[in-house]
Write an enzyme that holds these catalytic residues in place. Structure first.
Site, mmCIF file in Angstrom:
data_model
loop_
_atom_site.group_PDB
_atom_site.id
_atom_site.type_symbol
_atom_site.label_atom_id
_atom_site.label_comp_id
_atom_site.label_asym_id
_atom_site.label_seq_id
_atom_site.Cartn_x
_atom_site.Cartn_y
_atom_site.Cartn_z
ATOM 1 N N TYR A 192 -2.787 2.094 115.353
ATOM 2 C CA TYR A 192 -2.096 2.561 116.563
ATOM 3 C C TYR A 192 -1.493 3.945 116.337
ATOM 4 O O TYR A 192 -1.643 4.854 117.169
ATOM 5 C CB TYR A 192 -1.012 1.565 116.969
ATOM 6 C CG TYR A 192 -0.401 1.864 118.322
ATOM 7 C CD1 TYR A 192 -1.087 1.555 119.485
ATOM 8 C CD2 TYR A 192 0.849 2.464 118.428
ATOM 9 C CE1 TYR A 192 -0.542 1.832 120.735
ATOM 10 C CE2 TYR A 192 1.400 2.740 119.660
ATOM 11 C CZ TYR A 192 0.704 2.420 120.815
ATOM 12 O OH TYR A 192 1.250 2.711 122.033
ATOM 13 N N LYS A 243 -2.443 7.476 118.226
ATOM 14 C CA LYS A 243 -1.450 8.196 119.031
ATOM 15 C C LYS A 243 -1.140 9.581 118.465
ATOM 16 O O LYS A 243 -0.897 10.526 119.227
ATOM 17 C CB LYS A 243 -0.176 7.360 119.170
ATOM 18 C CG LYS A 243 -0.381 6.100 120.029
ATOM 19 C CD LYS A 243 -0.890 6.470 121.423
ATOM 20 C CE LYS A 243 -1.012 5.273 122.339
ATOM 21 N NZ LYS A 243 -1.429 5.659 123.707
ATOM 22 N N SER A 251 -2.428 -2.428 135.452
ATOM 23 C CA SER A 251 -1.216 -3.120 135.005
ATOM 24 C C SER A 251 -0.253 -2.117 134.392
ATOM 25 O O SER A 251 -0.563 -0.936 134.223
ATOM 26 C CB SER A 251 -1.560 -4.202 133.965
ATOM 27 O OG SER A 251 -2.160 -3.616 132.817
ATOM 28 N N GLY A 252 0.946 -2.606 134.048
ATOM 29 C CA GLY A 252 1.903 -1.829 133.283
ATOM 30 C C GLY A 252 2.315 -0.518 133.916
ATOM 31 O O GLY A 252 2.478 -0.394 135.132
ATOM 32 N N VAL A 257 8.899 0.226 126.296
ATOM 33 C CA VAL A 257 8.668 -0.101 127.704
ATOM 34 C C VAL A 257 8.129 -1.527 127.797
ATOM 35 O O VAL A 257 7.187 -1.893 127.096
ATOM 36 C CB VAL A 257 7.690 0.890 128.352
ATOM 37 C CG1 VAL A 257 7.473 0.537 129.825
ATOM 38 C CG2 VAL A 257 8.218 2.317 128.221
ATOM 39 N N THR A 271 5.964 -3.543 129.052
ATOM 40 C CA THR A 271 4.689 -3.699 129.741
ATOM 41 C C THR A 271 3.895 -4.905 129.266
ATOM 42 O O THR A 271 2.921 -5.288 129.895
ATOM 43 C CB THR A 271 3.812 -2.460 129.535
ATOM 44 O OG1 THR A 271 3.526 -2.326 128.139
ATOM 45 C CG2 THR A 271 4.506 -1.211 130.042
#
Length: 281
Positions: free
Chosen positions: A158, A162, A21-22, A191, A193
């Site tokens: 998150y 990252k 996906s995405g 983005v 997604t």
């Protein structure tokens, strides 16, 4: 370091994680349209099959794998190598998100996200690196995030994951600087997604409140996955060390360089609704 020639995508195979996906799926489609063979990796078998059916050309393979499972990753890497003896690029798009303040999150929830975003990336990179080293020229592209440049409140797991992927990518690039394998990071921003809408949130948060915060974050996303994928493909083909994606990425990059301590003062207002996991509806 000597400037390396671009990759000829038609001469080898690209392995892509998060390919169901995405951005992973869109990147696979665009590379296949250029004549590349693709090794699609994801834990979602149904999604992989759906994406594989849309790819131009032939010679593509699907590999259902949980990147947090060391044994499964090693098995998948062996399958990829057996099916694609000319592997010359790896693009890591797999990842998830997690909403919540530190005192709302459990250690288990934070460890889960680190396993997916960081250790999944390290795991597949380590497993496929021997095959990439055998190629005359190869490139590794890791998707990081602008939250690997700036760490917002309400996104501690998150941002941790990252920032760690960023560090892993840069250190690996330095380790491999005298080899035929180059390494680059892509920093997407905004983005569309669906990652934030389909990601996880701390169990301590009211689901309706979490949905509100996720929707506020998603409303800030402007870049289409196909446009982001085009940048990812170009970064891989050109073997670029650092690529920004999305209109917010460069301003955030400049801001964090200009004021590494106080950048949050400038970001707080825009993200207020997206980080609010406490105010009742």
């Amino acid at each position: 370091m000597t400037r390396m020639p671009p990759l000829d995508v038609r001469s080898g195979t690209t392995a892509i994680t998060g390919a169901a996906s995405g951005m992973g799926a869109e990147t696979a489609r665009q590379l296949a349209a250029r004549g590349a063979r693709i090794a699609l990796l994801d834990r979602n078998a149904h999604g992989l099959a759906a994406v594989a059916a849309t790819l131009a050309g032939d010679g593509h393979t699907m590999h259902v794998v949980d990147l947090t499972d060391d044994h499964a990753v090693r098995d998948a890497a062996r399958e990829v190598e057996a099916s694609h003896p000319r592997l010359h690029s790896l693009i890591t798009c797999a990842g998830s998100s997690m909403l919540g303040d530190l005192d709302q999150l459990t250690m288990e929830e934070m460890r889960w996200l680190m396993d997916v975003n960081l250790w999944g990336t390290v795991n597949i990179t380590k497993a496929l690196l021997p095959a990439l080293r055998r190629a005359p020229a190869a490139h590794i592209t890791h998707l990081v995030s602008i939250y690997g440049l700036a760490a917002p409140a309400g996104r501690i797991p998150y941002a941790m994951s990252k920032f760690a992927v960023r560090g892993f990518t840069e250190a690996l690039r330095h380790e491999l600087e005298d080899s035929t394998v180059s390494v680059g990071a892509v920093y997407p921003a905004g983005v569309k997604t669906g990652i934030i809408l389909h990601g996880r949130y701390a169990a301590a948060i009211d689901p309706a409140v979490a949905d509100r915060a996720a929707a506020a974050q998603a409303a800030m996303y402007h870049t289409e996955p196909a446009d982001a994928a085009a940048r990812i493909v170009e970064a891989t083909v050109r073997r670029r060390a650092r690529t920004m994606v999305g209109r917010e990425s460069r301003p955030v990059d400049v801001l964090t360089r200009a004021t590494p301590v106080h950048y949050w003062r400038f970001m707080r207002r825009a993200l207020r609704a997206a980080i609010d996991t406490r105010s009742p509806l």
